[in-house]
Design a protein around this motif. Structure first.
Motif, PDB file in Angstrom:
ATOM      1  N   ALA A 100      28.117  31.063  -3.828  1.00  0.00           N
ATOM      2  CA  ALA A 100      29.566  31.024  -4.031  1.00  0.00           C
ATOM      3  C   ALA A 100      30.253  29.981  -3.160  1.00  0.00           C
ATOM      4  CB  ALA A 100      30.159  32.409  -3.757  1.00  0.00           C
ATOM      5  N   ASN A 101      29.664  29.681  -2.010  1.00  0.00           N
ATOM      6  CA  ASN A 101      30.296  28.733  -1.084  1.00  0.00           C
ATOM      7  C   ASN A 101      29.701  27.337  -1.166  1.00  0.00           C
ATOM      8  OD1 ASN A 101      27.836  29.347   0.035  1.00  0.00           O
ATOM      9  ND2 ASN A 101      28.605  29.784   2.102  1.00  0.00           N
ATOM     10  N   PHE A 102      29.020  27.019  -2.285  1.00  0.00           N
ATOM     11  CA  PHE A 102      28.456  25.671  -2.433  1.00  0.00           C
ATOM     12  C   PHE A 102      29.569  24.625  -2.373  1.00  0.00           C
ATOM     13  CE2 PHE A 102      27.665  22.039  -5.240  1.00  0.00           C
ATOM     14  CZ  PHE A 102      26.562  21.485  -4.613  1.00  0.00           C
ATOM     15  N   HIS A 103      29.288  23.507  -1.678  1.00  0.00           N
ATOM     16  CA  HIS A 103      30.246  22.395  -1.631  1.00  0.00           C
ATOM     17  C   HIS A 103      29.468  21.086  -1.526  1.00  0.00           C
ATOM     18  CE1 HIS A 103      29.709  21.928   2.777  1.00  0.00           C
ATOM     19  NE2 HIS A 103      29.657  23.237   2.787  1.00  0.00           N
ATOM     20  N   LYS A 104      30.168  19.980  -1.499  1.00  0.00           N
ATOM     21  CA  LYS A 104      29.536  18.671  -1.566  1.00  0.00           C
ATOM     22  C   LYS A 104      28.704  18.318  -0.335  1.00  0.00           C
ATOM     23  CE  LYS A 104      33.954  16.592  -0.179  1.00  0.00           C
ATOM     24  NZ  LYS A 104      35.064  15.717  -0.626  1.00  0.00           N
ATOM     25  N   GLY A 105      28.776  19.139   0.704  1.00  0.00           N
ATOM     26  CA  GLY A 105      27.958  18.891   1.890  1.00  0.00           C
ATOM     27  C   GLY A 105      27.140  20.094   2.320  1.00  0.00           C
ATOM     28  N   SER A 106      26.877  21.023   1.412  1.00  0.00           N
ATOM     29  CA  SER A 106      26.211  22.276   1.781  1.00  0.00           C
ATOM     30  C   SER A 106      24.859  22.069   2.440  1.00  0.00           C
ATOM     31  CB  SER A 106      26.023  23.152   0.535  1.00  0.00           C
ATOM     32  OG  SER A 106      27.247  23.692   0.091  1.00  0.00           O
ATOM     33  N   HIS A 107      24.088  21.090   1.955  1.00  0.00           N
ATOM     34  CA  HIS A 107      22.727  20.888   2.456  1.00  0.00           C
ATOM     35  C   HIS A 107      22.627  19.784   3.512  1.00  0.00           C
ATOM     36  CE1 HIS A 107      21.935  22.913  -1.472  1.00  0.00           C
ATOM     37  NE2 HIS A 107      21.005  23.517  -0.768  1.00  0.00           N
ATOM     38  N   GLY A 108      23.761  19.394   4.095  1.00  0.00           N
ATOM     39  CA  GLY A 108      23.724  18.434   5.188  1.00  0.00           C
ATOM     40  C   GLY A 108      23.351  17.025   4.754  1.00  0.00           C
ATOM     41  N   LEU A 132       0.793  -1.226   0.000  1.00  0.00           N
ATOM     42  CA  LEU A 132       0.000   0.000   0.000  1.00  0.00           C
ATOM     43  C   LEU A 132       0.833   1.287   0.000  1.00  0.00           C
ATOM     44  CD1 LEU A 132      -2.662  -0.976   2.714  1.00  0.00           C
ATOM     45  CD2 LEU A 132      -3.015  -0.955   0.238  1.00  0.00           C
ATOM     46  N   GLY A 133       2.088   1.200   0.424  1.00  0.00           N
ATOM     47  CA  GLY A 133       2.893   2.402   0.618  1.00  0.00           C
ATOM     48  C   GLY A 133       3.113   3.187  -0.659  1.00  0.00           C
ATOM     49  N   GLY A 134       2.919   4.495  -0.589  1.00  0.00           N
ATOM     50  CA  GLY A 134       3.100   5.351  -1.750  1.00  0.00           C
ATOM     51  C   GLY A 134       4.555   5.560  -2.098  1.00  0.00           C
ATOM     52  N   SER A 135       4.792   6.147  -3.258  1.00  0.00           N
ATOM     53  CA  SER A 135       6.152   6.406  -3.724  1.00  0.00           C
ATOM     54  C   SER A 135       6.564   7.834  -3.381  1.00  0.00           C
ATOM     55  CB  SER A 135       6.245   6.183  -5.232  1.00  0.00           C
ATOM     56  OG  SER A 135       5.353   7.037  -5.921  1.00  0.00           O
ATOM     57  N   VAL A 136       7.855   8.105  -3.527  1.00  0.00           N
ATOM     58  CA  VAL A 136       8.388   9.462  -3.399  1.00  0.00           C
ATOM     59  C   VAL A 136       9.231   9.706  -4.649  1.00  0.00           C
ATOM     60  CG1 VAL A 136       9.807  11.049  -2.070  1.00  0.00           C
ATOM     61  CG2 VAL A 136       8.426   9.341  -0.881  1.00  0.00           C
ATOM     62  N   ALA A 137       8.818  10.652  -5.479  1.00  0.00           N
ATOM     63  CA  ALA A 137       9.478  10.871  -6.763  1.00  0.00           C
ATOM     64  C   ALA A 137      10.928  11.314  -6.580  1.00  0.00           C
ATOM     65  CB  ALA A 137       8.704  11.913  -7.566  1.00  0.00           C
ATOM     66  N   TRP A 138      11.738  10.983  -7.562  1.00  0.00           N
ATOM     67  CA  TRP A 138      13.161  11.324  -7.538  1.00  0.00           C
ATOM     68  C   TRP A 138      13.347  12.823  -7.267  1.00  0.00           C
ATOM     69  CZ3 TRP A 138      16.136   7.234  -7.345  1.00  0.00           C
ATOM     70  CH2 TRP A 138      15.776   6.058  -8.011  1.00  0.00           C
ATOM     71  N   HIS A 139      14.306  13.131  -6.408  1.00  0.00           N
ATOM     72  CA  HIS A 139      14.566  14.526  -6.075  1.00  0.00           C
ATOM     73  C   HIS A 139      15.911  14.664  -5.382  1.00  0.00           C
ATOM     74  CE1 HIS A 139      13.011  12.826  -2.334  1.00  0.00           C
ATOM     75  NE2 HIS A 139      13.510  13.874  -1.684  1.00  0.00           N
ATOM     76  N   GLN A 140      16.372  15.896  -5.274  1.00  0.00           N
ATOM     77  CA  GLN A 140      17.465  16.284  -4.394  1.00  0.00           C
ATOM     78  C   GLN A 140      16.863  17.180  -3.332  1.00  0.00           C
ATOM     79  OE1 GLN A 140      19.701  17.682  -7.947  1.00  0.00           O
ATOM     80  NE2 GLN A 140      21.510  16.719  -7.020  1.00  0.00           N
ATOM     81  N   ASP A 141      17.191  16.930  -2.079  1.00  0.00           N
ATOM     82  CA  ASP A 141      16.545  17.655  -0.985  1.00  0.00           C
ATOM     83  C   ASP A 141      16.874  19.144  -0.997  1.00  0.00           C
ATOM     84  OD1 ASP A 141      15.256  15.461   0.090  1.00  0.00           O
ATOM     85  OD2 ASP A 141      16.847  15.017   1.523  1.00  0.00           O
ATOM     86  N   GLY A 142      18.130  19.481  -1.153  1.00  0.00           N
ATOM     87  CA  GLY A 142      18.562  20.866  -1.018  1.00  0.00           C
ATOM     88  C   GLY A 142      17.965  21.766  -2.084  1.00  0.00           C
ATOM     89  N   THR A 143      17.612  22.992  -1.676  1.00  0.00           N
ATOM     90  CA  THR A 143      17.042  23.949  -2.633  1.00  0.00           C
ATOM     91  C   THR A 143      17.682  25.329  -2.558  1.00  0.00           C
ATOM     92  OG1 THR A 143      15.316  24.650  -1.075  1.00  0.00           O
ATOM     93  CG2 THR A 143      14.790  22.794  -2.525  1.00  0.00           C
ATOM     94  N   THR A 144      18.495  25.600  -1.556  1.00  0.00           N
ATOM     95  CA  THR A 144      18.909  26.984  -1.314  1.00  0.00           C
ATOM     96  C   THR A 144      20.351  27.313  -1.674  1.00  0.00           C
ATOM     97  OG1 THR A 144      19.481  26.426   0.979  1.00  0.00           O
ATOM     98  CG2 THR A 144      17.243  27.243   0.562  1.00  0.00           C
ATOM     99  N   HIS A 145      21.240  26.334  -1.757  1.00  0.00           N
ATOM    100  CA  HIS A 145      22.666  26.649  -1.847  1.00  0.00           C
ATOM    101  C   HIS A 145      23.328  26.311  -3.177  1.00  0.00           C
ATOM    102  CE1 HIS A 145      22.186  27.331   2.394  1.00  0.00           C
ATOM    103  NE2 HIS A 145      23.471  27.511   2.591  1.00  0.00           N
ATOM    104  N   TRP A 146      22.585  25.766  -4.129  1.00  0.00           N
ATOM    105  CA  TRP A 146      23.215  25.296  -5.365  1.00  0.00           C
ATOM    106  C   TRP A 146      23.996  26.387  -6.089  1.00  0.00           C
ATOM    107  CZ3 TRP A 146      23.459  20.258  -5.838  1.00  0.00           C
ATOM    108  CH2 TRP A 146      22.441  19.446  -5.305  1.00  0.00           C
ATOM    109  N   ASP A 147      23.456  27.581  -6.130  1.00  0.00           N
ATOM    110  CA  ASP A 147      24.067  28.651  -6.921  1.00  0.00           C
ATOM    111  C   ASP A 147      24.842  29.658  -6.079  1.00  0.00           C
ATOM    112  OD1 ASP A 147      22.935  27.624  -9.300  1.00  0.00           O
ATOM    113  OD2 ASP A 147      21.035  28.626  -8.848  1.00  0.00           O
TER     114      ASP A 147
END
Length: 385
Positions: free
Chosen positions: A213-221, A196-211
């Motif tokens: 200047a200090n973006f890095h591989k762990g910016s969104h925790g 019965l369990g529903g799905s969760v569509a493909w996504h990346q959680d982070g929304t605020t730091h992509w663009d």
């Protein structure tokens, strides 16, 4: 979406393809080698191979973290939550006719979905970060109208989840990847009911730091995902290894694949008591659970403090936060739950060496009924980025 309609018409073919897809995914997952117990170097730091593997793949499976007594505590609380959940969205009563959990409006929340559905994929919800819809399988006979999928602000409803939040080994992992002043994110319980369990569509959680200047591989925790019953290719989360390094064209990937089966994704494969850590920037999602296996995930995340202070909220996890710039005062208030969790864990596991959270040096906390009541609504301060 036209693509979703085509995928729906080919559902039988999709189910046949999923058998091979799951098997291939399991083989790829096991070949990565990013699993094992939490280990430390001689100086007490997290094993360097674990650190390198996490930063390389974007996720890691820590095996055997939670012992049997603690798993029993968690199961007791989860079963109680399910019994007390509303029977429909914004419902006021549980299946027994009692006032439903969180129906008093004081805090927390219960998210219900249609069985085997994908309510978010291909919509603008959650800042449009789920751009492609997942296939929605045919319902089994007798399926209910709604099923519980997410318990928000879960630490106010489960002492066991609160205690797990302060697990000293997991806290040391959090410190390794986010710094000793790591900041809370949010906490939920995911429930994937069998068949019965529903799905969760493909996504990346982070929304605020992509663009930024200090973006890095762990910016969104990251998120910890503690498994009560374990998880597999049919009911578990899938992750695209290495996808945490840049913002992905998820819609383009699905279009190229011709389905919701991303070819490079692998499933989290966990036994009861395992805890996966997943970078919030990694592309991930889950298919509708058509299997006979239930998945219950105790989910809680942390951020680097430097990513939170001065950032605008994303508006997803705390309503209205998209109009706020997070400051140190909000982070301190939201972090209080960790101080209470450490004290609650001390009472349940007195022989364990508790974790010392550096930002709370010199502060004291008490865990009692008054403290428990004070947690109601704590999640209104969630720090989503």
């Amino acid at each position: 979406m036209a693509e979703a309609a085509v995928w729906q018409s080919d559902y039988g073919e999709h189910e046949d393809a999923m058998v091979a897809y799951r098997a291939d995914g399991e083989a790829r997952a096991l070949a990565l080698g990013n699993r094992g117990p939490i280990r430390y170097e001689a100086d007490g730091s997290l094993d360097r191979d674990i650190v390198a593997s996490y930063w390389g793949h974007g996720f890691y499976v820590f095996q055997g973290v939670i012992g049997a007594p603690e798993l029993a505590d968690i199961e007791h609380d989860v079963q109680d939550i399910i019994e007390r959940a509303p029977t429909e969205p914004q419902g006021k009563f549980d299946i027994h006719g009692r006032p439903a959990l969180a129906s008093d409006g004081k805090g927390g929340g219960m998210a219900l979905v249609r069985p085997l559905s994908d309510p978010i994929g291909g919509t603008e919800r959650n800042n449009g970060r789920h751009p492609a819809k997942m296939i929605e399988p045919e319902l089994p006979d007798g399926a209910p109208e709604w099923v519980l999928q997410v318990v928000g602000g879960s630490l106010q409803f489960s002492d066991a989840a609160l205690r797990l939040y302060a697990h000293p080994d997991l806290m040391r992992v959090a410190e390794t990847f986010n710094g000793e002043d790591f900041s809370p994110f949010n906490e939920v319980i995911w429930i994937k009911h069998p068949r019965l369990g529903g799905s969760v569509a493909w996504h990346q959680d982070g929304t605020t730091h992509w663009d930024t200047a200090n973006f890095h591989k762990g910016s969104h925790g990251f998120n910890f995902m503690a498994q009560l019953y374990g998880c597999n290719a049919a009911n578990g989360l899938w992750v695209v290894p290495g996808s945490h390094l840049a913002q992905a064209d998820i819609k383009g990937w699905c279009d190229a694949a011709g389905s919701d089966r991303l070819p490079n994704a692998v499933p989290l494969l966990c036994e009861p008591g395992d805890v996966a850590i997943t970078n919030r920037q990694a592309v991930h999602g889950s298919f509708a659970n058509t299997s006979d296996d239930c998945r219950v995930t105790i989910n809680f995340g942390f951020h680097p403090r430097r990513s939170v202070v001065g950032a605008r909220g994303n508006g997803i996890h705390a309503p209205g936060s998209d109009k706020l710039i997070y400051d140190e005062d909000r982070v301190q208030k939201r972090s209080r739950v960790l101080g209470l969790a450490i004290e609650a864990r001390k009472q349940r596991f007195p022989d364990e060496t508790p974790y010392e959270y550096k930002p709370f040096a010199g502060r004291t906390f008490e865990w009692n009924d008054a403290a428990r009541e004070s947690l109601r609504g704590y999640n209104k301060l969630d720090l989503g980025i």
